[in-house]
Design a protein around this motif. Structure first.
Motif, PDB file in Angstrom:
ATOM      1  N   UNK A 197       0.817  -1.221   0.000  1.00  0.00           N
ATOM      2  CA  UNK A 197       0.000   0.000   0.000  1.00  0.00           C
ATOM      3  C   UNK A 197       0.848   1.267   0.000  1.00  0.00           C
ATOM      4  N   UNK A 198       2.152   1.101   0.309  1.00  0.00           N
ATOM      5  CA  UNK A 198       3.087   2.223   0.444  1.00  0.00           C
ATOM      6  C   UNK A 198       2.659   3.177   1.565  1.00  0.00           C
ATOM      7  N   UNK A 199       2.015   2.609   2.555  1.00  0.00           N
ATOM      8  CA  UNK A 199       1.606   3.367   3.728  1.00  0.00           C
ATOM      9  C   UNK A 199       2.331   2.833   4.958  1.00  0.00           C
ATOM     10  N   UNK A 200       2.460   3.676   5.958  1.00  0.00           N
ATOM     11  CA  UNK A 200       3.056   3.277   7.228  1.00  0.00           C
ATOM     12  C   UNK A 200       1.942   3.044   8.239  1.00  0.00           C
ATOM     13  N   UNK A 201       1.938   1.860   8.840  1.00  0.00           N
ATOM     14  CA  UNK A 201       0.937   1.500   9.840  1.00  0.00           C
ATOM     15  C   UNK A 201       1.474   1.860  11.220  1.00  0.00           C
ATOM     16  N   UNK A 202       0.699   2.635  11.963  1.00  0.00           N
ATOM     17  CA  UNK A 202       1.090   3.072  13.305  1.00  0.00           C
ATOM     18  C   UNK A 202       0.312   2.278  14.344  1.00  0.00           C
ATOM     19  N   UNK A 203       1.025   1.791  15.368  1.00  0.00           N
ATOM     20  CA  UNK A 203       0.391   0.962  16.395  1.00  0.00           C
ATOM     21  C   UNK A 203       0.877   1.388  17.777  1.00  0.00           C
ATOM     22  N   UNK A 204      -0.048   1.508  18.710  1.00  0.00           N
ATOM     23  CA  UNK A 204       0.306   1.787  20.100  1.00  0.00           C
ATOM     24  C   UNK A 204       0.767   0.490  20.751  1.00  0.00           C
ATOM     25  N   UNK A 205       1.902   0.530  21.436  1.00  0.00           N
ATOM     26  CA  UNK A 205       2.442  -0.669  22.063  1.00  0.00           C
ATOM     27  C   UNK A 205       2.868  -0.361  23.492  1.00  0.00           C
ATOM     28  N   UNK A 206       3.204  -1.392  24.237  1.00  0.00           N
ATOM     29  CA  UNK A 206       3.659  -1.231  25.606  1.00  0.00           C
ATOM     30  C   UNK A 206       2.563  -1.555  26.608  1.00  0.00           C
ATOM     31  N   UNK A 207       2.981  -1.908  27.805  1.00  0.00           N
ATOM     32  CA  UNK A 207       2.063  -2.245  28.894  1.00  0.00           C
ATOM     33  C   UNK A 207       1.828  -1.014  29.758  1.00  0.00           C
ATOM     34  N   UNK A 208       0.563  -0.678  29.968  1.00  0.00           N
ATOM     35  CA  UNK A 208       0.240   0.508  30.756  1.00  0.00           C
ATOM     36  C   UNK A 208       0.432   0.233  32.244  1.00  0.00           C
ATOM     37  N   UNK A 209       1.166   1.114  32.916  1.00  0.00           N
ATOM     38  CA  UNK A 209       1.393   1.013  34.358  1.00  0.00           C
ATOM     39  C   UNK A 209       1.183   2.391  34.972  1.00  0.00           C
ATOM     40  N   UNK A 210       1.374   2.496  36.292  1.00  0.00           N
ATOM     41  CA  UNK A 210       1.246   3.795  36.947  1.00  0.00           C
ATOM     42  C   UNK A 210       2.325   4.767  36.485  1.00  0.00           C
ATOM     43  N   UNK A 211       3.502   4.241  36.101  1.00  0.00           N
ATOM     44  CA  UNK A 211       4.596   5.105  35.644  1.00  0.00           C
ATOM     45  C   UNK A 211       4.378   5.597  34.223  1.00  0.00           C
ATOM     46  N   UNK A 212       3.642   4.841  33.445  1.00  0.00           N
ATOM     47  CA  UNK A 212       3.464   5.136  32.024  1.00  0.00           C
ATOM     48  C   UNK A 212       3.332   3.830  31.252  1.00  0.00           C
ATOM     49  N   UNK A 213       3.774   3.827  30.017  1.00  0.00           N
ATOM     50  CA  UNK A 213       3.697   2.632  29.178  1.00  0.00           C
ATOM     51  C   UNK A 213       5.077   1.995  29.106  1.00  0.00           C
ATOM     52  N   UNK A 214       5.173   0.719  29.440  1.00  0.00           N
ATOM     53  CA  UNK A 214       6.449   0.023  29.547  1.00  0.00           C
ATOM     54  C   UNK A 214       6.698  -0.788  28.277  1.00  0.00           C
ATOM     55  N   UNK A 215       7.911  -0.655  27.746  1.00  0.00           N
ATOM     56  CA  UNK A 215       8.336  -1.405  26.559  1.00  0.00           C
ATOM     57  C   UNK A 215       9.723  -1.972  26.826  1.00  0.00           C
ATOM     58  N   UNK A 216       9.958  -3.213  26.385  1.00  0.00           N
ATOM     59  CA  UNK A 216      11.271  -3.846  26.550  1.00  0.00           C
ATOM     60  C   UNK A 216      12.186  -3.431  25.407  1.00  0.00           C
ATOM     61  N   UNK A 217      13.103  -2.516  25.685  1.00  0.00           N
ATOM     62  CA  UNK A 217      14.049  -2.053  24.665  1.00  0.00           C
ATOM     63  C   UNK A 217      15.023  -3.173  24.319  1.00  0.00           C
ATOM     64  N   UNK A 218      15.425  -3.974  25.311  1.00  0.00           N
ATOM     65  CA  UNK A 218      16.279  -5.139  25.040  1.00  0.00           C
ATOM     66  C   UNK A 218      15.913  -6.282  25.974  1.00  0.00           C
TER      67      UNK A 218
END
Length: 218
Positions: A197-218
């Motif tokens: 489609x030549x489009x970029x799909x955007x998706x919200x990721x990460x686990x919501x916590x009291x601190x914010x949204x957590x994502x495993x960088x490594x």
């Protein structure tokens, strides 16, 4: 063809922390410092072995942007004046060692920088997602881009996120807190380019916590 993992740590303010995180994420051999946009692209050329190898994972530890309801110029910078980083586009006051997506595009076309077909690029700087920079980078590289739309920092705890690789994207000062209450998403975003489609799909990721949204960088 070798598949490379690379972590780039920004020089200047907080350099020691960036270097430590880079080593923790990919190992000392694959952790490098960058002191300008020019240096950042040079590191990509070296990792690509001038097109003989490809980069499958790239993590860029750096400073980025304060909260602005209108977004930011796009890109990342070292710990110092905002004049010589790696940006979406050029500004009049930029240093001669600043570099742009257009410069990366030239290196990719010349075969000097190469990303693997299933590559991932992760930015830990604050609010890198608050511009069109990740979308354009996804189109250019074909990589999956992951970036924070809020204030980004290692997760608090024991052990802390700078050891476990867990990072938070959340809110910082009052103005951003109010914007989040009114519906601003301050978590992590993933961008994937669809060649059909030549489009970029955007998706919200990460686990919501009291601190914010957590994502495993490594």
């Amino acid at each position: 063809m070798a598949r490379k993992q690379l972590a780039l740590a920004a020089a200047g303010k907080d350099e020691n922390a960036f270097v430590s995180w880079a080593i923790n994420s990919v190992g000392r051999e694959n952790a490098k410092k960058w002191s300008s946009g020019r240096d950042l692209l040079d590191q990509l050329v070296q990792a690509s072995n001038r097109g003989q190898d490809c980069i499958e994972k790239l993590i860029i530890f750096s400073h980025a942007w304060p909260f602005d309801p209108n977004g930011n110029r796009g890109g990342v910078k070292i710990g110092g004046p905002d004049i010589n980083g790696f940006y979406l586009d050029r500004r009049l006051y930029d240093h001669q060692d600043a570099r742009y997506l257009g410069d990366m595009a030239q290196l990719i076309r010349a075969g000097e920088v190469r990303f693997c077909e299933d590559s991932t690029i992760i930015f830990t700087g604050c609010r890198v997602a608050s511009s069109n920079f990740p979308v354009e980078l996804a189109k250019l590289t074909g990589s999956t881009i992951i970036a924070a739309n809020g204030s980004s920092f290692p997760k608090q705890g024991n052990p802390p996120g700078d050891q476990t690789g867990e990072w938070v994207s959340g809110v910082n000062l009052w103005e951003e807190q109010q914007a989040a209450k009114e519906g601003l998403y301050v978590g992590w975003l993933k961008y994937q380019y669809d060649p059909n489609t030549q489009h970029v799909i955007e998706e919200k990721i990460g686990q919501k916590t009291k601190q914010g949204y957590v994502f495993d960088v490594w």
